[in-house]
Design a protein around this motif. Structure first.
Motif, short mmCIF file in Angstrom:
data_model
loop_
_atom_site.label_atom_id
_atom_site.label_comp_id
_atom_site.label_asym_id
_atom_site.label_seq_id
_atom_site.Cartn_x
_atom_site.Cartn_y
_atom_site.Cartn_z
N SER A 20 0.82 -1.21 0.00
CA SER A 20 0.00 0.00 0.00
C SER A 20 0.86 1.26 0.00
O SER A 20 1.71 1.45 0.88
CB SER A 20 -0.90 0.00 1.24
N VAL A 21 0.62 2.11 -0.97
CA VAL A 21 1.34 3.40 -1.03
C VAL A 21 0.84 4.31 0.09
O VAL A 21 1.61 5.10 0.65
CB VAL A 21 1.15 4.05 -2.41
N ILE A 22 -0.43 4.19 0.43
CA ILE A 22 -0.97 5.01 1.52
C ILE A 22 -0.22 4.73 2.81
O ILE A 22 0.23 5.65 3.52
CB ILE A 22 -2.48 4.74 1.70
N ARG A 23 -0.07 3.45 3.14
CA ARG A 23 0.65 3.10 4.37
C ARG A 23 2.14 3.42 4.26
O ARG A 23 2.78 3.79 5.24
CB ARG A 23 0.43 1.62 4.70
N GLU A 24 2.69 3.31 3.05
CA GLU A 24 4.08 3.70 2.85
C GLU A 24 4.29 5.18 3.18
O GLU A 24 5.27 5.57 3.82
CB GLU A 24 4.50 3.43 1.41
N MET A 25 3.34 6.02 2.76
CA MET A 25 3.48 7.45 3.01
C MET A 25 3.32 7.78 4.49
O MET A 25 3.90 8.76 4.99
CB MET A 25 2.49 8.24 2.16
N THR A 26 2.55 6.97 5.22
CA THR A 26 2.51 7.15 6.67
C THR A 26 3.87 6.87 7.28
O THR A 26 4.34 7.59 8.17
CB THR A 26 1.44 6.22 7.29
N ARG A 27 4.54 5.81 6.79
CA ARG A 27 5.89 5.52 7.29
C ARG A 27 6.86 6.65 6.94
O ARG A 27 7.75 7.00 7.74
CB ARG A 27 6.37 4.18 6.73
N GLU A 28 6.69 7.22 5.74
CA GLU A 28 7.52 8.37 5.36
C GLU A 28 7.28 9.56 6.29
O GLU A 28 8.21 10.28 6.66
CB GLU A 28 7.22 8.77 3.90
#
Length: 386
Positions: A20-28
């Protein structure tokens, strides 16, 4: 070398699927100490206190399995509320299933109702999980691009429906916040009936609506007779981490999706199911206040984005804003730079399409409180390079 060492692992049903890119951006956001306007996570204070207290009481009462289909009291409450809200009556014993979040309801339904090669319609941009859900079920994606007008057009719908078995409808729509008109829903109902489609509706934002003409798809024509409604507690009561979803459908559809649900998650978390009964007892004014509060935050964010030189699309539902930016950067590059240089996390638009590397826009959430949104807008202005 073993095939594991050679990297020759992974079935065809997951091949090419990205995380998930959405969850990736949360990690970012965490990595760069940025304000997270990427994932739709409300602030903790948004959850009603009485609902939190019910969860604590639920832990004291029971931490063991419920019946696989869900706590009977919660299924009864769901059926009662949907009869009130939508005018559609579901049998809590046979037609209401409590799932581990709305996403599980969607994936379980897709795995249960989609055969390999079946055509699956969804409208792009689309919530990113429908794409892998189709792949996991070995369905054939039939995306319909509505980017330009954010409207369902009869020609493309009929063309795709002639090859389809399933239609996925997210209403209100994530990522754009579009609320489809009654006329568009009537068209969907007509086409679904003519082509004998099964419809999966994701209605998790059903109480976060600003349009006057909002109707649930199951209130239109005979759609309820062929539809699995996927929804839950997460957005309405600001409990996204509780993972309590609902799947409501006629018995023949429910019986099939329950087979997948039974063997994948067994049951949703018991204490939070108890709290769900309390959540569904909230008075009508709660839902009015919820929508009014998000409307204010929507207006705050859209106004601030314009002042910061971005071009937002004002949504009629949900709590997201898509915005175009005036640079030549690809959306992923722009979003990653936004995290690093402005300290604000968004989602690049390409994650909402089956086949595109660049949409030219990013998605913001206004699920956060006004102070956090104002802080994010200040950062955008201070870190602006566009």
């Amino acid at each position: 070398m073993t095939r594991i060492e050679r990297g020759e692992v992974g079935s065809a049903r997951v091949s090419g699927t990205r995380e998930s890119v959405i969850r990736e951006m949360t990690r970012e956001a965490h990595r760069h100490d940025a304000i997270n306007l990427s994932q739709g996570i409300p602030d903790e204070s948004e959850t009603p206190e009485r609902v939190k207290e019910a969860a604590v009481e639920g832990i004291a009462e029971s931490s063991q399995y419920t019946i696989t289909w869900g706590l009977p009291a919660l299924r009864e409450a769901v059926a009662e509320r949907y009869a009130d809200w939508k005018g559609v009556h579901y049998d809590p014993e046979r037609e209401v299933t409590i799932t581990s979040g709305t996403s599980e309801a969607v994936v379980s339904s897709m795995l249960a109702l989609c055969d390999p090669g079946d055509g699956v319609i969804y409208f792009e941009p689309t919530y990113e999980s429908y794409i892998p859900a189709t792949q996991f079920a070995e369905g054939r994606p039939l995306p319909i691009d509505i980017t330009d007008g954010l409207a369902i057009e009869e020609g493309p719908l009929r063309e795709a429906a002639a090859e389809a078995s399933i239609l996925v409808l997210n209403h209100p729509h994530n990522p754009t916040g579009t609320v489809f008109t009654p006329e568009e829903l009537e068209l969907v109902a007509e086409v679904a009936r003519e082509e004998d489609l099964i419809v999966l509706t994701d209605e998790i934002y059903e109480h976060i609506v600003y349009a006057d003409d909002y109707r649930s798809p199951v209130e239109v024509g005979d759609l309820a007779e062929r539809t699995v409604v996927c929804t839950g507690l997460s957005k309405t009561y600001s409990v996204t981490g509780w993972r309590v979803g609902f799947a409501l459908a006629p018995e023949p559809l429910s019986a099939e999706l329950r087979k997948v649900h039974d063997y994948t998650s067994i049951c949703a978390p018991t204490p939070f199911q108890h709290a769900g009964v309390e959540a569904l007892s909230m008075p009508p004014g709660y839902y009015d206040e919820l929508a009014a509060s998000y409307r204010e935050r929507r207006d705050l964010l859209c106004s601030g984005l314009r002042e910061a030189g971005l071009d937002p699309v004002v949504p009629d539902g949900a709590y997201y804003v898509v915005a175009r930016y005036p640079t030549d950067e690809a959306d992923t590059a722009f979003a990653k730079r936004l995290v690093r240089e402005a300290g604000v996390a968004t989602v690049p638009g390409n994650s909402f399409y089956t086949e595109t590397d660049d949409s030219g826009w990013v998605r913001f959430t206004f699920s956060r409180n006004e102070a956090t949104i104002e802080d994010a807008l200040s950062r955008l202005e201070a870190g602006r390079w566009w």
